[in-house]
Design an enzyme around this catalytic site. Structure first.
Site, PDB file in Angstrom:
ATOM      1  N   ARG A  71       0.837  -1.206   0.000  1.00 28.93           N
ATOM      2  CA  ARG A  71       0.000   0.000   0.000  1.00 28.93           C
ATOM      3  C   ARG A  71       0.868   1.250   0.000  1.00 28.93           C
ATOM      4  O   ARG A  71       0.558   2.236  -0.673  1.00 28.93           O
ATOM      5  CB  ARG A  71      -0.945  -0.003   1.202  1.00 28.93           C
ATOM      6  CG  ARG A  71      -2.073  -1.026   1.088  1.00 28.93           C
ATOM      7  CD  ARG A  71      -2.926  -1.080   2.343  1.00 28.93           C
ATOM      8  NE  ARG A  71      -3.572   0.199   2.628  1.00 28.93           N
ATOM      9  CZ  ARG A  71      -4.220   0.451   3.766  1.00 28.93           C
ATOM     10  NH1 ARG A  71      -4.285  -0.474   4.720  1.00 28.93           N
ATOM     11  NH2 ARG A  71      -4.799   1.623   3.953  1.00 28.93           N
ATOM     12  N   CYS A 100      -0.951   6.087   9.108  1.00 30.03           N
ATOM     13  CA  CYS A 100      -1.334   4.754   8.641  1.00 30.03           C
ATOM     14  C   CYS A 100      -2.533   4.935   7.722  1.00 30.03           C
ATOM     15  O   CYS A 100      -2.608   5.910   6.984  1.00 30.03           O
ATOM     16  CB  CYS A 100      -1.624   3.813   9.804  1.00 30.03           C
ATOM     17  SG  CYS A 100      -2.964   4.363  10.897  1.00 30.03           S
TER      18      CYS A 100
END
Length: 281
Positions: free
Chosen positions: A179, A238
């Site tokens: 990601r 995050c």
């Protein structure tokens, strides 16, 4: 208690359970893809006396982003209704070992709780140790939680623009490497893939083993391998602000108190139309 001042072992917790001034918090939260339901699991079994901290409910009611930090008065009302007080020793745990508990550990401290610990190994370690389990819904006695908000613990979007532009703080991203690199799409619709320019990737799963935070020497080595100076000013990020707190825990374990958490995290930065995004490692 563990040598780490932010952790407590299952055995040590079992010895003091039921003491006045001790509150236990189940901070379990799961991603939709994990197919687990935190509140149902809590009612099926939890540490005796624990209350359930709903991370989808104790948020800013007016925010469009997930898990946005609530205003101090909202936080105080919500956790006070759970029977929590800022002067208690608060022990937080989750159902995966070390996943969502650090976020609530960070929130409680950011709002002024003085002594917050994480159960080392979480609920799995509690069960593995053969300790007693309680079932059913919680029935807390409401108390007063007086918040003292630490604004310096939190970074917002404009702060992050400055950090990206001037490199004042190391930006440490806790998302998985695919990601971070942008090689897979983000799970949230409308959020671009990639990462903030100049940021470092330190997937939170690397910081733990069997649901327990790794040793100080391992944490330091992992940070250095990721290009992160363990003692330098930093800000964590995050997907939505939950697992970033695992990195905050690691920094604080190493004695670094100059670390912020980007509350909007990639859900905010990746969805904005005017933020720079990089791909690759």
């Amino acid at each position: 208690m563990s040598q780490n001042p932010f952790l407590i072992s299952p055995g040590a917790l079992a010895e003091i359970i039921g003491r006045t001034g001790l509150s236990i918090v189940d901070a379990s939260w799961y991603l939709p893809a994990q197919g687990r339901h935190a509140k149902a699991e809590f009612e099926a079994g939890h540490v005796p006396g624990a209350v359930f901290f709903d991370q989808d409910d104790i948020v800013d009611p007016g925010a469009s982003l997930p898990h946005t930090l609530p205003p101090p008065d909202v936080f105080a009302d919500k956790v006070g209704a759970l029977g929590l007080c800022e002067t208690d020793t608060l022990v937080v745990y989750d159902g995966m070992g070390l996943f969502s508990a650090p976020r609530v550990w960070w929130m409680l401290r950011t709002f002024g709780a003085r002594d917050v610990r994480i159960l080392d190994g979480g609920y799995p370690a509690w069960i593995e140790g053969g300790h007693p389990v309680e079932t059913g819904p919680m029935a807390p006695t409401p108390r007063s939680f007086t918040p003292t908000f630490d604004r310096e613990a939190v970074a917002g979007l404009e702060d992050m623009r400055e950090f990206v532009a001037n490199g004042e703080r190391t930006i440490v991203d806790a998302r998985p490497s695919d990601r971070f690199s942008g090689s897979v799409p983000e799970p949230r619709p409308g959020v671009r893939s990639g990462h903030m320019p100049g940021s470092a990737n330190l997937p939170f799963l690397q910081l733990q083993e069997n649901g327990r935070l790794k040793s100080e020497s391992d944490l330091r080595a992992l940070m250095e391998a990721a290009g992160v100076k363990p003692d330098a000013p930093a800000v964590t990020s995050c997907g939505s602000g939950v697992t970033a707190a695992v990195i905050n825990l690691a920094f604080e374990t190493l004695g670094n108190r100059d670390v912020k958490l980007y509350d909007g995290s990639w859900s905010e930065w990746g969805a904005a139309s005017d933020t720079d995004v990089e791909s690759g490692r």
